[in-house]
Design a protein around this motif. Structure first.
Motif, PDB file in Angstrom:
ATOM      1  N   GLU A 116       0.891  -1.154   0.000  1.00 26.13           N
ATOM      2  CA  GLU A 116       0.000   0.000   0.000  1.00 26.13           C
ATOM      3  C   GLU A 116       0.929   1.203   0.000  1.00 26.13           C
ATOM      4  O   GLU A 116       1.526   1.546   1.009  1.00 26.13           O
ATOM      5  CB  GLU A 116      -0.888   0.009   1.243  1.00 26.13           C
ATOM      6  CG  GLU A 116      -1.853   1.179   1.270  1.00 26.13           C
ATOM      7  CD  GLU A 116      -2.727   1.163   2.505  1.00 26.13           C
ATOM      8  OE1 GLU A 116      -2.900   2.237   3.107  1.00 26.13           O
ATOM      9  OE2 GLU A 116      -3.217   0.078   2.867  1.00 26.13           O
ATOM     10  N   GLU A 117       1.093   1.789  -1.145  1.00 26.85           N
ATOM     11  CA  GLU A 117       2.168   2.766  -1.339  1.00 26.85           C
ATOM     12  C   GLU A 117       1.805   4.167  -0.839  1.00 26.85           C
ATOM     13  O   GLU A 117       0.772   4.727  -1.194  1.00 26.85           O
ATOM     14  CB  GLU A 117       2.532   2.837  -2.829  1.00 26.85           C
ATOM     15  CG  GLU A 117       3.739   3.697  -3.111  1.00 26.85           C
ATOM     16  CD  GLU A 117       4.127   3.671  -4.579  1.00 26.85           C
ATOM     17  OE1 GLU A 117       4.873   4.552  -5.004  1.00 26.85           O
ATOM     18  OE2 GLU A 117       3.651   2.765  -5.290  1.00 26.85           O
ATOM     19  N   LYS A 118       2.674   4.699  -0.005  1.00 22.56           N
ATOM     20  CA  LYS A 118       2.618   6.108   0.391  1.00 22.56           C
ATOM     21  C   LYS A 118       4.052   6.605   0.338  1.00 22.56           C
ATOM     22  O   LYS A 118       4.848   6.363   1.237  1.00 22.56           O
ATOM     23  CB  LYS A 118       2.042   6.271   1.800  1.00 22.56           C
ATOM     24  CG  LYS A 118       0.541   6.070   1.909  1.00 22.56           C
ATOM     25  CD  LYS A 118       0.055   6.435   3.313  1.00 22.56           C
ATOM     26  CE  LYS A 118      -1.465   6.358   3.406  1.00 22.56           C
ATOM     27  NZ  LYS A 118      -1.957   4.985   3.367  1.00 22.56           N
ATOM     28  N   GLY A 119       4.405   7.283  -0.742  1.00 26.91           N
ATOM     29  CA  GLY A 119       5.768   7.758  -0.923  1.00 26.91           C
ATOM     30  C   GLY A 119       6.106   8.906   0.010  1.00 26.91           C
ATOM     31  O   GLY A 119       5.250   9.443   0.730  1.00 26.91           O
ATOM     32  N   GLU A 120       7.372   9.286  -0.022  1.00 26.73           N
ATOM     33  CA  GLU A 120       7.846  10.352   0.867  1.00 26.73           C
ATOM     34  C   GLU A 120       7.039  11.634   0.693  1.00 26.73           C
ATOM     35  O   GLU A 120       6.713  12.318   1.664  1.00 26.73           O
ATOM     36  CB  GLU A 120       9.331  10.617   0.571  1.00 26.73           C
ATOM     37  CG  GLU A 120       9.981  11.604   1.512  1.00 26.73           C
ATOM     38  CD  GLU A 120      11.454  11.778   1.219  1.00 26.73           C
ATOM     39  OE1 GLU A 120      12.037  12.757   1.709  1.00 26.73           O
ATOM     40  OE2 GLU A 120      12.033  10.938   0.492  1.00 26.73           O
ATOM     41  N   SER A 121       6.695  11.963  -0.553  1.00 25.28           N
ATOM     42  CA  SER A 121       5.979  13.217  -0.822  1.00 25.28           C
ATOM     43  C   SER A 121       4.585  13.230  -0.189  1.00 25.28           C
ATOM     44  O   SER A 121       4.022  14.308   0.052  1.00 25.28           O
ATOM     45  CB  SER A 121       5.860  13.447  -2.330  1.00 25.28           C
ATOM     46  OG  SER A 121       5.143  12.383  -2.943  1.00 25.28           O
ATOM     47  N   PHE A 122       4.027  12.049   0.069  1.00 24.33           N
ATOM     48  CA  PHE A 122       2.697  11.980   0.677  1.00 24.33           C
ATOM     49  C   PHE A 122       2.655  12.721   2.006  1.00 24.33           C
ATOM     50  O   PHE A 122       1.635  13.327   2.370  1.00 24.33           O
ATOM     51  CB  PHE A 122       2.297  10.511   0.873  1.00 24.33           C
ATOM     52  CG  PHE A 122       0.983  10.327   1.589  1.00 24.33           C
ATOM     53  CD1 PHE A 122      -0.221  10.335   0.903  1.00 24.33           C
ATOM     54  CD2 PHE A 122       0.953  10.160   2.976  1.00 24.33           C
ATOM     55  CE1 PHE A 122      -1.426  10.177   1.576  1.00 24.33           C
ATOM     56  CE2 PHE A 122      -0.248  10.006   3.651  1.00 24.33           C
ATOM     57  CZ  PHE A 122      -1.444  10.011   2.947  1.00 24.33           C
ATOM     58  N   TYR A 123       3.764  12.667   2.754  1.00 28.09           N
ATOM     59  CA  TYR A 123       3.784  13.233   4.104  1.00 28.09           C
ATOM     60  C   TYR A 123       4.207  14.697   4.139  1.00 28.09           C
ATOM     61  O   TYR A 123       4.139  15.330   5.201  1.00 28.09           O
ATOM     62  CB  TYR A 123       4.736  12.406   4.990  1.00 28.09           C
ATOM     63  CG  TYR A 123       4.329  10.955   5.069  1.00 28.09           C
ATOM     64  CD1 TYR A 123       3.247  10.557   5.849  1.00 28.09           C
ATOM     65  CD2 TYR A 123       4.994   9.978   4.322  1.00 28.09           C
ATOM     66  CE1 TYR A 123       2.858   9.222   5.908  1.00 28.09           C
ATOM     67  CE2 TYR A 123       4.605   8.644   4.374  1.00 28.09           C
ATOM     68  CZ  TYR A 123       3.538   8.273   5.162  1.00 28.09           C
ATOM     69  OH  TYR A 123       3.139   6.967   5.217  1.00 28.09           O
TER      70      TYR A 123
END
Length: 341
Positions: free
Chosen positions: A19-26
């Motif tokens: 379930e992908e949440k890349g660095e930019s998500f945060y």
């Protein structure tokens, strides 16, 4: 996009689902998290940067650089806050190389100072799982001859190809369909790479050796998968419906080898608990290998004959119990069991 495509090839072979949440998500959460920590009095000025001082560590955790930019610590704090407050995570496990141990230790201690995480080992909690290096036979970081780091997807493909060649050499090309050979080569090849990595204590460096990991003797995935397939073959050759045997049969452990096997099977739950508590998959590997060895001793003993003996039903139940526990271990290790070889 190229990186994601390449990573997907690896995940597909390993059976990994993300379930992908890349660095930019945060990124949108960082300013609010830093502001909240500042209001709590945790963030201080230091040489133009904004930092959090951690007791017992002589360098600060920089959360805003001197140029006003954010960094890994900023992102990691925002990600931790999000996982705790938005996703309501109970246990967050970070898997990186051992070199990042201190960084995450500082992040977790900052989170405890902020009251995000409780003191001690209570839930919710965050843990760092470090791992050592994979070495070549020269004792250095595993690389190709032209000094490039070896791609995991290439290792997995090579392991599958070698497994497939070994199956064909054993004459399976004449007995099995192409689909059976391919799926078995998948399970053995990919399982071999996974098991070779997981059977070592995760903090220990280890030497990568294809011939060793694909060996059909010793503590390898091939040996264990073969052992499982042999148990399944015993049950099939009995001609009995194993579900009917489980419903009507009775397990009686009279011989010492039967009792040794039964006792080892009973240890499975505590082994899983130990592996989970200490985040050490090699504990499951050790148990699985020992289980195979104990079963082999039981089955090789003429006094413990299974098929055709007056204790066939009981011993079939013992075989089935062993196979079930082996499959549970394979599942925990991400290895696909095979049922014939």
């Amino acid at each position: 996009m190229w990186c994601r495509t390449e990573f997907h090839k690896v995940y597909q072979r390993l059976g990994v689902h993300l379930e992908e949440k890349g660095e930019s998500f945060y990124n949108p959460y960082i300013p609010g998290v830093i502001e909240g920590l500042t209001k709590q009095g945790l963030v201080e000025e230091s040489q133009g940067a904004r930092v959090i001082f951690i007791e017992g560590i002589n360098i600060p955790l920089i959360v805003v650089k001197s140029d006003g930019g954010f960094n890994y610590a900023s992102t990691d704090l925002a990600a931790l806050w999000y996982r705790l407050n938005e996703e309501k995570a109970e246990w967050i496990i970070y898997v990186t190389d051992v070199g990042q141990q201190q960084h995450f230790d500082m992040v977790f201690k900052a989170a405890k100072r902020a009251g995000w995480l409780p003191q001690g080992d209570n839930y919710p909690k965050a843990s760092h799982v470090g791992f050592g290096l994979v070495l070549g036979e020269d004792g250095k970081r595993f690389r190709t001859r032209n000094t490039e780091v070896v791609r995991l997807v290439d290792l997995l493909d090579e392991a599958k190809n070698r497994s497939k060649a070994a199956l064909i050499e054993r004459g399976k090309g004449e007995e099995w369909t192409e689909e059976e050979i391919d799926s078995t080569a998948d399970a053995v090849g990919y399982g071999a790479v996974k098991y070779a990595d997981l059977k070592n204590n995760r903090l220990t460096n280890y030497t990568f050796n294809f011939d060793q990991m694909l060996n059909d003797k010793g503590n390898t995935a091939f040996y264990l998968l073969y052992a499982h397939a042999r148990i399944c073959s015993i049950i099939r050759r009995s001609g009995k419906d194993v579900e009917e045997v489980k419903n009507k049969g009775t397990l009686v452990l009279e011989h010492k080898d039967e009792r040794d096997l039964g006792r080892h099977l009973l240890q499975f739950a505590e082994v899983v608990e130990e592996a989970c508590t200490n985040l050490l998959p090699n504990v499951v590997c050790d148990y699985l290998y020992n289980l195979s060895e104990i079963f082999s001793k039981f089955y090789s003993n003429p006094e413990c004959k299974v098929i055709g003996s007056d204790k066939e039903t009981s011993r079939l139940l013992l075989c089935e119990a062993t196979a079930v526990v082996m499959r549970k271990c394979f599942n925990l290790l991400g290895i696909t069991p095979i049922y014939k070889i």
